[in-house]
Design an enzyme around this catalytic site. Structure first.
Site, mmCIF file in Angstrom:
data_model
loop_
_atom_site.group_PDB
_atom_site.id
_atom_site.type_symbol
_atom_site.label_atom_id
_atom_site.label_comp_id
_atom_site.label_asym_id
_atom_site.label_seq_id
_atom_site.Cartn_x
_atom_site.Cartn_y
_atom_site.Cartn_z
ATOM 1 N N ARG A 1 0.825 -1.207 0.000
ATOM 2 C CA ARG A 1 0.000 0.000 0.000
ATOM 3 C C ARG A 1 0.862 1.262 0.000
ATOM 4 O O ARG A 1 0.533 2.263 -0.649
ATOM 5 C CB ARG A 1 -0.925 -0.023 1.221
ATOM 6 N N HIS B 1 0.555 4.160 -2.782
ATOM 7 C CA HIS B 1 0.206 5.548 -2.474
ATOM 8 C C HIS B 1 1.343 6.528 -2.771
ATOM 9 O O HIS B 1 1.100 7.694 -3.056
ATOM 10 C CB HIS B 1 -0.252 5.677 -1.019
ATOM 11 N N HIS C 1 -5.984 -6.119 -3.730
ATOM 12 C CA HIS C 1 -6.840 -6.241 -2.546
ATOM 13 C C HIS C 1 -7.006 -7.690 -2.090
ATOM 14 O O HIS C 1 -7.723 -7.943 -1.119
ATOM 15 C CB HIS C 1 -8.192 -5.555 -2.785
ATOM 16 N N TRP D 1 -10.449 -8.595 2.423
ATOM 17 C CA TRP D 1 -11.180 -8.946 1.203
ATOM 18 C C TRP D 1 -11.223 -10.453 0.995
ATOM 19 O O TRP D 1 -12.042 -10.942 0.235
ATOM 20 C CB TRP D 1 -10.512 -8.292 -0.008
HETATM 21 ZN ZN1 ZEM Z 1 -6.227 -0.213 -1.707
HETATM 22 N N1 ZEM Z 1 -7.222 0.279 -0.017
HETATM 23 N N2 ZEM Z 1 -7.482 0.946 -2.807
HETATM 24 N N3 ZEM Z 1 -5.158 -0.620 -3.403
HETATM 25 N N4 ZEM Z 1 -4.967 -1.334 -0.638
HETATM 26 C C1 ZEM Z 1 -6.962 -0.213 1.243
HETATM 27 C C2 ZEM Z 1 -6.015 -1.165 1.577
HETATM 28 C C3 ZEM Z 1 -5.099 -1.691 0.692
HETATM 29 C C4 ZEM Z 1 -8.574 1.677 -2.341
HETATM 30 C C5 ZEM Z 1 -8.865 1.925 -0.984
HETATM 31 O O1 ZEM Z 1 -9.691 2.928 -0.663
HETATM 32 C C6 ZEM Z 1 -8.275 1.167 0.086
HETATM 33 C C7 ZEM Z 1 -5.422 -0.174 -4.668
HETATM 34 C C8 ZEM Z 1 -6.570 0.486 -5.055
HETATM 35 C C9 ZEM Z 1 -7.511 1.005 -4.176
HETATM 36 C C10 ZEM Z 1 -3.892 -2.044 -1.125
HETATM 37 C C11 ZEM Z 1 -3.354 -1.956 -2.415
HETATM 38 C C12 ZEM Z 1 -3.952 -1.275 -3.449
HETATM 39 C C13 ZEM Z 1 -7.853 0.381 2.170
HETATM 40 C C14 ZEM Z 1 -7.850 0.109 3.665
HETATM 41 C C15 ZEM Z 1 -8.673 1.228 1.467
HETATM 42 C C16 ZEM Z 1 -9.808 2.043 2.062
HETATM 43 C C17 ZEM Z 1 -6.833 1.006 4.367
HETATM 44 C C18 ZEM Z 1 -6.786 0.736 5.849
HETATM 45 O O2 ZEM Z 1 -7.796 1.000 6.502
HETATM 46 O O3 ZEM Z 1 -5.738 0.272 6.328
HETATM 47 C C19 ZEM Z 1 -9.316 2.193 -3.468
HETATM 48 C C20 ZEM Z 1 -10.569 3.024 -3.392
HETATM 49 C C21 ZEM Z 1 -8.666 1.762 -4.597
HETATM 50 C C22 ZEM Z 1 -9.005 1.949 -6.043
HETATM 51 C C23 ZEM Z 1 -10.182 2.261 -6.487
HETATM 52 C C24 ZEM Z 1 -4.336 -0.520 -5.547
HETATM 53 C C25 ZEM Z 1 -4.265 -0.151 -7.026
HETATM 54 C C26 ZEM Z 1 -3.420 -1.195 -4.781
HETATM 55 C C27 ZEM Z 1 -2.087 -1.784 -5.162
HETATM 56 C C28 ZEM Z 1 -1.752 -2.106 -6.402
HETATM 57 C C29 ZEM Z 1 -3.378 -2.913 -0.091
HETATM 58 C C30 ZEM Z 1 -2.244 -3.903 -0.242
HETATM 59 C C31 ZEM Z 1 -4.139 -2.686 1.058
HETATM 60 C C32 ZEM Z 1 -4.025 -3.370 2.421
HETATM 61 C C33 ZEM Z 1 -3.204 -2.539 3.365
HETATM 62 C C34 ZEM Z 1 -3.072 -3.136 4.735
HETATM 63 O O4 ZEM Z 1 -2.542 -2.431 5.596
HETATM 64 O O5 ZEM Z 1 -3.458 -4.276 4.976
#
Ligand code: ZEM
Length: 292
Positions: free
Chosen positions: A46, A50, A173, A189
């Site tokens: 993540r 970001h 995800h 997820w």
């Molecule tokens: Zn995420 N993501 N993401 N994402 N994401 C979260 C967690 C993780 C969106 C999003 O709002 C959120 C992509 C695309 C998009 C990862 C990777 C990638 C979380 C939870 C949210 C809300 C955060 C938390 O509370 O800790 C949205 C709206 C997306 C697109 C529409 C893309 C592209 C990613 C990588 C290629 C990963 C690995 C996580 C898990 C993080 C963790 O700490 O477990």
């Protein structure tokens, strides 16, 4: 002019760092039974996302070059809540290898986490330079989970991605979870959130999803045991026709997903980095593929 050439060379100087050693040091600190689901892997992925996903193809600014999330304005953007866990963890590695830039370290850590959690090989190049506080991106460049397909397209098209790449990237995800104290959302997820796979697409299509009734922001839960979640943006990959064709493909064909994910993630972590700065791709072997 010669001073320009010199600065480009100094910045990249990729031969001075043994990136496989850095990779192995990151692999070493992925696991921690007291953190989350037992691994820093997901939050490192993540962080790489970001750091990179702020790219704006019109102005050419944002992206992983600069590692501007080190500074207060960007570190405090709502979307980046919780990423201090990833940045702090990587300080252990930065201390051992002070010559690597933060921007190379963060993207390399994303690659390492994906590969070590069972994902595909991801081509990675060195040479990013760290910027300063003036290079921080404006808030609002990353997607919001409570919105629909239009929003997702607007955000990812701005970075230069197409629908197929959007769906492929979203398969990340499979990893990690939402934390109430970070994003407000809650839950993982899939059932094995530290294993990279195409489970995300399979569950999107095979489970029945309903709106969760709770005080938190709008999200979906699976009917069968209510232990899994989807964001509204995740649901769009199933309900939107343009996205659905790729969700179907990746649910059925994990090899196709791995191959497309690798390309799209590699593109993501190099967005906006001037080619002249970058090294050739650096071979970064998984621990399991290294000679004993
Ligand atoms: Zn995420 N993501 N993401 N994402 N994401 C979260 C967690 C993780 C969106 C999003 O709002 C959120 C992509 C695309 C998009 C990862 C990777 C990638 C979380 C939870 C949210 C809300 C955060 C938390 O509370 O800790 C949205 C709206 C997306 C697109 C529409 C893309 C592209 C990613 C990588 C290629 C990963 C690995 C996580 C898990 C993080 C963790 O700490 O477990």
């Amino acid at each position: 002019d010669s001073s320009d050439n010199r600065s480009v060379k100094d910045a990249a100087s990729p031969q001075q760092v043994d990136y496989q050693k850095v990779y192995n040091a990151i692999a070493d600190i992925l696991e921690d039974e007291n953190y989350d689901d037992g691994s820093y892997g997901p939050v490192l992925v993540r962080l790489a996302w970001h750091a990179s996903g702020t790219y704006d193809k019109e102005s050419g600014n944002g992206g992983s070059n600069g590692a501007t999330m080190r500074f207060a304005p960007e570190a405090n953007h709502g979307a980046n809540a919780g990423l201090e866990h990833a940045r702090n963890r990587l300080e252990i590695v930065k201390k051992k290898f002070p010559e690597i830039t933060y921007s190379d370290l963060w993207t390399l850590a994303g690659v390492c986490a994906i590969q070590e959690m069972g994902g595909p090989y991801i081509p990675w190049r060195a040479g990013r330079k760290d910027g300063n506080v003036e290079n921080c991106t404006p808030d609002g460049r990353l997607p919001d989970g409570d919105k629909g397909a239009d929003h997702v397209r607007k955000i990812f098209y701005r970075m230069g991605f197409n629908d197929q790449e959007i769906v492929a990237l979203s398969g990340a995800h499979a990893l990690g979870r939402c934390h109430v104290d970070r994003s407000g959302f809650d839950g993982p997820w899939q059932y094995a959130p530290t294993t990279f796979s195409n489970e995300y697409y399979r569950l999107l299509e095979d489970e029945k999803w309903q709106e969760r009734k709770w005080k938190g922001p709008p999200q979906f839960e699976n009917k069968s045991d209510k232990s899994l979640m989807m964001l509204r943006t995740d649901m769009a990959l199933m309900t939107d026709k343009g996205f659905r064709q790729y969700t179907d493909k990746y649910a059925k064909d994990e090899n196709a997903f791995f191959s497309d994910f690798s390309k799209a993630f590699s593109k993501l972590i190099h967005l906006g980095v001037p080619t002249a700065q970058l090294s050739e791709p650096v071979p970064l072997k998984k621990i399991e593929d290294q000679a004993p």
